[in-house]
Structures are given as C-alpha cells and as structure tokens.
Design an enzyme around this catalytic site. Sequence first.
Site, PDB file in Angstrom:
ATOM      1  N   GLY A  34     -10.167   8.001   8.603  1.00  0.00           N
ATOM      2  CA  GLY A  34     -11.176   8.216   7.562  1.00  0.00           C
ATOM      3  C   GLY A  34     -12.370   7.355   7.948  1.00  0.00           C
ATOM      4  O   GLY A  34     -12.174   6.323   8.587  1.00  0.00           O
TER       5      GLY A  34
ATOM      6  N   GLY B 261     -12.609   4.882  11.168  1.00  0.00           N
ATOM      7  CA  GLY B 261     -11.179   5.029  11.452  1.00  0.00           C
ATOM      8  C   GLY B 261     -10.860   6.509  11.382  1.00  0.00           C
ATOM      9  O   GLY B 261     -11.733   7.354  11.615  1.00  0.00           O
TER      10      GLY B 261
ATOM     11  N   GLY C  33     -14.206   2.167  15.481  1.00  0.00           N
ATOM     12  CA  GLY C  33     -15.297   1.191  15.526  1.00  0.00           C
ATOM     13  C   GLY C  33     -14.931  -0.040  16.341  1.00  0.00           C
ATOM     14  O   GLY C  33     -15.766  -0.609  17.042  1.00  0.00           O
ATOM     15  N   GLU C  34     -13.654  -0.443  16.263  1.00  0.00           N
ATOM     16  CA  GLU C  34     -13.226  -1.638  16.983  1.00  0.00           C
ATOM     17  C   GLU C  34     -12.905  -1.352  18.450  1.00  0.00           C
ATOM     18  O   GLU C  34     -12.985  -2.251  19.285  1.00  0.00           O
ATOM     19  CB  GLU C  34     -11.971  -2.233  16.306  1.00  0.00           C
ATOM     20  CG  GLU C  34     -12.258  -2.816  14.936  1.00  0.00           C
ATOM     21  CD  GLU C  34     -10.994  -3.078  14.118  1.00  0.00           C
ATOM     22  OE1 GLU C  34      -9.927  -3.320  14.719  1.00  0.00           O
ATOM     23  OE2 GLU C  34     -11.079  -3.030  12.871  1.00  0.00           O
TER      24      GLU C  34
ATOM     25  N   LYS D 155       3.445   0.801   3.007  1.00  0.00           N
ATOM     26  CA  LYS D 155       3.012  -0.166   4.028  1.00  0.00           C
ATOM     27  C   LYS D 155       3.019  -1.534   3.370  1.00  0.00           C
ATOM     28  O   LYS D 155       2.606  -1.649   2.212  1.00  0.00           O
ATOM     29  CB  LYS D 155       1.567   0.136   4.453  1.00  0.00           C
ATOM     30  CG  LYS D 155       1.448   0.953   5.707  1.00  0.00           C
ATOM     31  CD  LYS D 155       0.016   0.835   6.216  1.00  0.00           C
ATOM     32  CE  LYS D 155      -0.473   2.169   6.704  1.00  0.00           C
ATOM     33  NZ  LYS D 155      -1.898   2.320   6.711  1.00  0.00           N
TER      34      LYS D 155
ATOM     35  N   HIS E  25     -17.318   1.748   8.896  1.00  0.00           N
ATOM     36  CA  HIS E  25     -15.851   1.760   8.970  1.00  0.00           C
ATOM     37  C   HIS E  25     -15.472   3.094   9.612  1.00  0.00           C
ATOM     38  O   HIS E  25     -15.487   4.140   8.966  1.00  0.00           O
ATOM     39  CB  HIS E  25     -15.252   1.634   7.561  1.00  0.00           C
ATOM     40  CG  HIS E  25     -13.757   1.710   7.536  1.00  0.00           C
ATOM     41  ND1 HIS E  25     -12.949   0.603   7.320  1.00  0.00           N
ATOM     42  CD2 HIS E  25     -12.906   2.753   7.717  1.00  0.00           C
ATOM     43  CE1 HIS E  25     -11.680   0.976   7.378  1.00  0.00           C
ATOM     44  NE2 HIS E  25     -11.624   2.284   7.604  1.00  0.00           N
TER      45      HIS E  25
ATOM     46  N   ASN F 280       0.869  -1.182   0.000  1.00  0.00           N
ATOM     47  CA  ASN F 280       0.000   0.000   0.000  1.00  0.00           C
ATOM     48  C   ASN F 280       0.908   1.236   0.000  1.00  0.00           C
ATOM     49  O   ASN F 280       1.490   1.583   1.018  1.00  0.00           O
ATOM     50  CB  ASN F 280      -0.876  -0.042   1.256  1.00  0.00           C
ATOM     51  CG  ASN F 280      -1.816   1.148   1.361  1.00  0.00           C
ATOM     52  OD1 ASN F 280      -1.820   2.026   0.493  1.00  0.00           O
ATOM     53  ND2 ASN F 280      -2.597   1.192   2.418  1.00  0.00           N
TER      54      ASN F 280
ATOM     55  N   ARG G 178     -11.417  15.465   8.316  1.00  0.00           N
ATOM     56  CA  ARG G 178     -12.275  15.849   7.182  1.00  0.00           C
ATOM     57  C   ARG G 178     -13.673  16.211   7.668  1.00  0.00           C
ATOM     58  O   ARG G 178     -14.211  15.554   8.550  1.00  0.00           O
ATOM     59  CB  ARG G 178     -12.392  14.688   6.184  1.00  0.00           C
ATOM     60  CG  ARG G 178     -11.106  14.344   5.514  1.00  0.00           C
ATOM     61  CD  ARG G 178     -11.290  13.187   4.537  1.00  0.00           C
ATOM     62  NE  ARG G 178     -10.061  12.424   4.450  1.00  0.00           N
ATOM     63  CZ  ARG G 178      -9.995  11.106   4.290  1.00  0.00           C
ATOM     64  NH1 ARG G 178     -11.091  10.394   4.161  1.00  0.00           N
ATOM     65  NH2 ARG G 178      -8.834  10.497   4.245  1.00  0.00           N
TER      66      ARG G 178
ATOM     67  N   ASP H 216      -7.529  12.572  17.019  1.00  0.00           N
ATOM     68  CA  ASP H 216      -7.583  11.240  17.618  1.00  0.00           C
ATOM     69  C   ASP H 216      -8.691  11.195  18.669  1.00  0.00           C
ATOM     70  O   ASP H 216      -8.691  11.994  19.615  1.00  0.00           O
ATOM     71  CB  ASP H 216      -6.227  10.893  18.243  1.00  0.00           C
ATOM     72  CG  ASP H 216      -6.150   9.411  18.588  1.00  0.00           C
ATOM     73  OD1 ASP H 216      -7.092   8.896  19.229  1.00  0.00           O
ATOM     74  OD2 ASP H 216      -5.154   8.781  18.199  1.00  0.00           O
TER      75      ASP H 216
ATOM     76  N   GLY I 289     -10.281   1.547  13.478  1.00  0.00           N
ATOM     77  CA  GLY I 289      -9.740   1.991  14.776  1.00  0.00           C
ATOM     78  C   GLY I 289     -10.777   2.363  15.824  1.00  0.00           C
ATOM     79  O   GLY I 289     -10.811   1.799  16.916  1.00  0.00           O
TER      80      GLY I 289
ATOM     81  N   HIS J  55     -12.920   2.650   0.947  1.00  0.00           N
ATOM     82  CA  HIS J  55     -12.814   1.607   1.991  1.00  0.00           C
ATOM     83  C   HIS J  55     -13.515   0.310   1.552  1.00  0.00           C
ATOM     84  O   HIS J  55     -13.974  -0.470   2.394  1.00  0.00           O
ATOM     85  CB  HIS J  55     -13.474   2.033   3.329  1.00  0.00           C
ATOM     86  CG  HIS J  55     -12.863   3.215   3.985  1.00  0.00           C
ATOM     87  ND1 HIS J  55     -13.623   4.223   4.540  1.00  0.00           N
ATOM     88  CD2 HIS J  55     -11.577   3.544   4.218  1.00  0.00           C
ATOM     89  CE1 HIS J  55     -12.842   5.139   5.070  1.00  0.00           C
ATOM     90  NE2 HIS J  55     -11.581   4.754   4.885  1.00  0.00           N
TER      91      HIS J  55
ATOM     92  N   ARG K 230      -2.771  -2.251  -3.213  1.00  0.00           N
ATOM     93  CA  ARG K 230      -3.976  -1.477  -2.929  1.00  0.00           C
ATOM     94  C   ARG K 230      -3.982  -0.258  -3.847  1.00  0.00           C
ATOM     95  O   ARG K 230      -3.014   0.507  -3.875  1.00  0.00           O
ATOM     96  CB  ARG K 230      -3.969  -1.014  -1.479  1.00  0.00           C
ATOM     97  CG  ARG K 230      -5.189  -0.180  -1.188  1.00  0.00           C
ATOM     98  CD  ARG K 230      -5.149   0.419   0.179  1.00  0.00           C
ATOM     99  NE  ARG K 230      -6.368   1.177   0.407  1.00  0.00           N
ATOM    100  CZ  ARG K 230      -6.451   2.199   1.232  1.00  0.00           C
ATOM    101  NH1 ARG K 230      -5.403   2.588   1.929  1.00  0.00           N
ATOM    102  NH2 ARG K 230      -7.583   2.839   1.377  1.00  0.00           N
TER     103      ARG K 230
HETATM  104  P1  AMP Z   1      -7.625   3.695  11.693  1.00  0.00           P
HETATM  105  O1  AMP Z   1      -7.657   4.786  10.670  1.00  0.00           O
HETATM  106  O2  AMP Z   1      -8.565   2.570  11.409  1.00  0.00           O
HETATM  107  O3  AMP Z   1      -6.243   3.220  12.030  1.00  0.00           O
HETATM  108  O4  AMP Z   1      -8.196   4.365  13.043  1.00  0.00           O
HETATM  109  C1  AMP Z   1      -7.451   5.328  13.742  1.00  0.00           C
HETATM  110  C2  AMP Z   1      -8.343   6.035  14.736  1.00  0.00           C
HETATM  111  O5  AMP Z   1      -8.987   5.104  15.607  1.00  0.00           O
HETATM  112  C3  AMP Z   1      -7.565   6.935  15.680  1.00  0.00           C
HETATM  113  O6  AMP Z   1      -7.396   8.201  15.125  1.00  0.00           O
HETATM  114  C4  AMP Z   1      -8.456   6.985  16.887  1.00  0.00           C
HETATM  115  O7  AMP Z   1      -9.322   8.085  16.780  1.00  0.00           O
HETATM  116  C5  AMP Z   1      -9.265   5.714  16.845  1.00  0.00           C
HETATM  117  N1  AMP Z   1      -8.896   4.821  17.947  1.00  0.00           N
HETATM  118  C6  AMP Z   1      -7.938   3.885  17.969  1.00  0.00           C
HETATM  119  N2  AMP Z   1      -7.910   3.274  19.177  1.00  0.00           N
HETATM  120  C7  AMP Z   1      -8.872   3.834  19.922  1.00  0.00           C
HETATM  121  C8  AMP Z   1      -9.365   3.666  21.270  1.00  0.00           C
HETATM  122  N3  AMP Z   1      -8.813   2.775  22.084  1.00  0.00           N
HETATM  123  N4  AMP Z   1     -10.378   4.441  21.676  1.00  0.00           N
HETATM  124  C9  AMP Z   1     -10.933   5.356  20.866  1.00  0.00           C
HETATM  125  N5  AMP Z   1     -10.510   5.570  19.600  1.00  0.00           N
HETATM  126  C10 AMP Z   1      -9.515   4.833  19.140  1.00  0.00           C
END
Ligand code: AMP
Length: 402
Positions: A214, A212, A335-336, A16, A210, A9, A243, A285, A333, A182, A93
């Site tokens: 984004g 994250g 959502g999980e 990556k 999704h 990627n 965004r 974040d 990020g 995505h 990707r």
């Molecule tokens: P991703 O783009 O899927 O890697 O998601 C990154 C985003 O997930 C980060 O900017 C955080 O806002 C969020 N994130 C990751 N871990 C946590 C957590 N433990 N609690 C809340 N938000 C999180």
Amino acid sequence: MSFNVLVVNCGSSSIKYQVIDMDSKQEIASGLLDRVGIPGTVLTHKPEGKEKTVIEKDLPDHTAGMQLVLETLVHPEYGVVKDLGEIKAVGHRVVHGGEHFAESVLITDEVKKVIRDCFDIAPLHNPPNLMGIEACQSLMPNVPHVAVFDTAFHQTMPPENFMYALPYELYEKYKVRRYGFHGTSHYYVTQRAAALLGKPVEQTKIITLHLGNGASVAAVDGGKVIDTSMGFTPLEGLVMGTRSGDIDPAIVFFIMEKLNMGPAEINNYLNKKAGALGLSGISNDFRDIGDAAAAGDKRAQLTLKVYVNRVKSYIGGYIAKLNGCDAIVFTAGLGENGIPIRQMICDNMDFLGIKMDPEKNKVRGKEIDVATEDSKIRIFVIPTNEELVIATDTYNIAMKQK
Ligand code: AMP
C-alpha cells in the site's frame, strides 16, 4: 523489571505481533500467525537473537490464535518472558478512527463502540481489529489496552484538503471525506526527518512517501499533516501493488457495465486486481517488475513510469501547498529498498531543488541522506517503525493510568 509492551495488528485471518522492551526500545520478539480460522494455521515466531520457530496448529478464531501467541511468548524454550505478568500493556493497531480520534486512546467500552461505528467506512479492517482487541482483553484483562489509529495523525488536515466536491449532505450524513492512512508511519518518519534536519519539527516542511504494497504520501507542515494521498479509503492516491490509486470515477461505472460487475466486485477489482499488478500483468511486487523491466519487458517499463509519474505529481502538488519543503522522505518496502525507483522519482526535479546523489542512493534499509550537497531539499531514506510508535503511545498512556 523492564516494561514490555505487546503490539498487536489483527487482520481478518492473521495476527502480527511484536514485544518491545520500553527501557531499551528494542524488539524482543515478533511473529505472524497466518490463516487464523482457515485450515493450515501457522505461527512463525521470532525471538530476538534466537532461531525462528514455526508452529502448525489449526485454530478456529482470533481468541484461540491469541492464546497460542501468548503461550509461545512464555514458552520455556523459545519464549521471551517468564510469565505474562512481564507484559505490562498491549497496543492495538486500529485502521479507522473516523473523526473521533486525533491521538491514541485507552480502550474503553465507548472506544470500542466508536471502532464498531466505523465498520461501515472500514469494512475490511475495523472488524478484525476489534476482534483482536476483544480476544486480547479476554486473555489479559488486567493490563491497559491502547488503540493506535492509522487515521489519527491525519486529523489535522484542514477542510479544504479533506473535503470532496460532492453534495455536502454526504459529509454530514455519512462522513464522506478524506481520512488518510499509514498515519503511524508518516508520524515516525516525520519525527526522524526533523531530527536529521537538526530542527524542531515545528519548524519543518516535510513530504513523507510511504511506498510499500500500500502506498501514500503526506505533506507535513510543522509536524502536522495538511494533506495526504489516501482518501475516504486506502484506494485513493498513488499506484499501489494491487490498487489503482487515482482514476476518473466514471471509469467505475463503465467497467461495471462492460464487465457486468456489482459494487462488491468492482471494489475488489480495483483493490486487488489493479495497480502495478494489473498494469504490468506480472506481479504486485516491484522486485519482479523491476527485473522484467530490466530484461526489456515493455509493460513492466511502462508500469514503473506510471508509478513514478504519479509520485512526482504528488510531490509537485505538495511542495506548492506547503509553499516550500525541507525534506522528502522515502520509507516502507519499496521506499527503503527500491534504489532505481527512488532515482526515477527524483530525476529531473532539480527545478524544484531536488537533487539526488546516485552513489549515496545505493543503499537499502538504512537511515541516510541521499541528496547532493547542493540539493535545496534533503532526500532521506528512513526505515519506518510503526510498532515502536504504537508501543511508545501505549507506554505513555499506560503510565498515566498508574
Ligand atoms: P511493505 O508493504 O512495506 O512490506 O512493502 C512491500 C513491497 O516493497 C513489496 O511488494 C515490494 O514491491 C517492495 N520491495 C521490498 N523489497 C524490495 C527491493 N529490494 N526492491 C524493490 N522493491 C522492494
């Protein structure tokens, strides 16, 4: 010998990668090469089951970057394969495939031309994606290279959901329409959700979130996307880390005039300075925003409410469009891992049949149903695995070449 796929990627200054053994479907190495072409290039390489290795070495371009990644993969100490012959195919990707690709394809000169033709509509993503493809092809000319598009899974959308109410010529001349992004993530969690529901995907109605840095939502009917929140670009839809997501388009001209901005500046502003970062004034974040909100910061609290509200609007709209819903899926990020955000999104949705069990919801990064027994709609947390989708498509296409 096992069939290893290298998943790549490429961003404008990063590469990556992951190596996946297709017999076990397990990752055997992953890594990130950062600051390619800028002073301070650093490779962080993580062989499975071993300590990570950090290599600092300035590299002029993506070809030199890929060269270092490949040397690292065969390194006697921290490598994961004896020689490059053990890597049987490469999956790339690619963000934008326009209207040309509804599935992954073997990369040919013609495919590269289409990726290049999409530079116009994906100026930040497609050029580095193509650079990565060309670098890898020059270093590994004898293996199949496959392109897996972020837009492909969304190509099943009907025109009433992908067309904007703009003069039709814009679509005919410039292909201005909703594409959605995505896609590999929405596809992966849709398949997993159907498995958790214990039904063939063709018999399911699923909303995938999704969330994250984004973020996008998709409405998936019978395994096919019928609508998604990202549009012509990844700027539309949900509130994201930096965004804005949906806004009144007239605000764009208003800010351009007030802040004396040109088109490139306003584009950068809405992509990089807006969203949760701009609204909260704290961070992009959600961990930082959540902490600030818990400590009583009013703007942080407002940011979470605006974020959640937007997600709720899409869930409601998509349930209406799907005329039903078996499951809502949280992935990526936030959502999980974002326990309170998931709770806020599902709060007061029982009219629609969405009831979350707060105890079950106390979980991070694990595949689980967090709905109450009597919830009409299941609520799944499913860690996404875009790399596995890319590796699987690459494997399937490579096997057809044999
Ligand atoms: P991703 O783009 O899927 O890697 O998601 C990154 C985003 O997930 C980060 O900017 C955080 O806002 C969020 N994130 C990751 N871990 C946590 C957590 N433990 N609690 C809340 N938000 C999180």
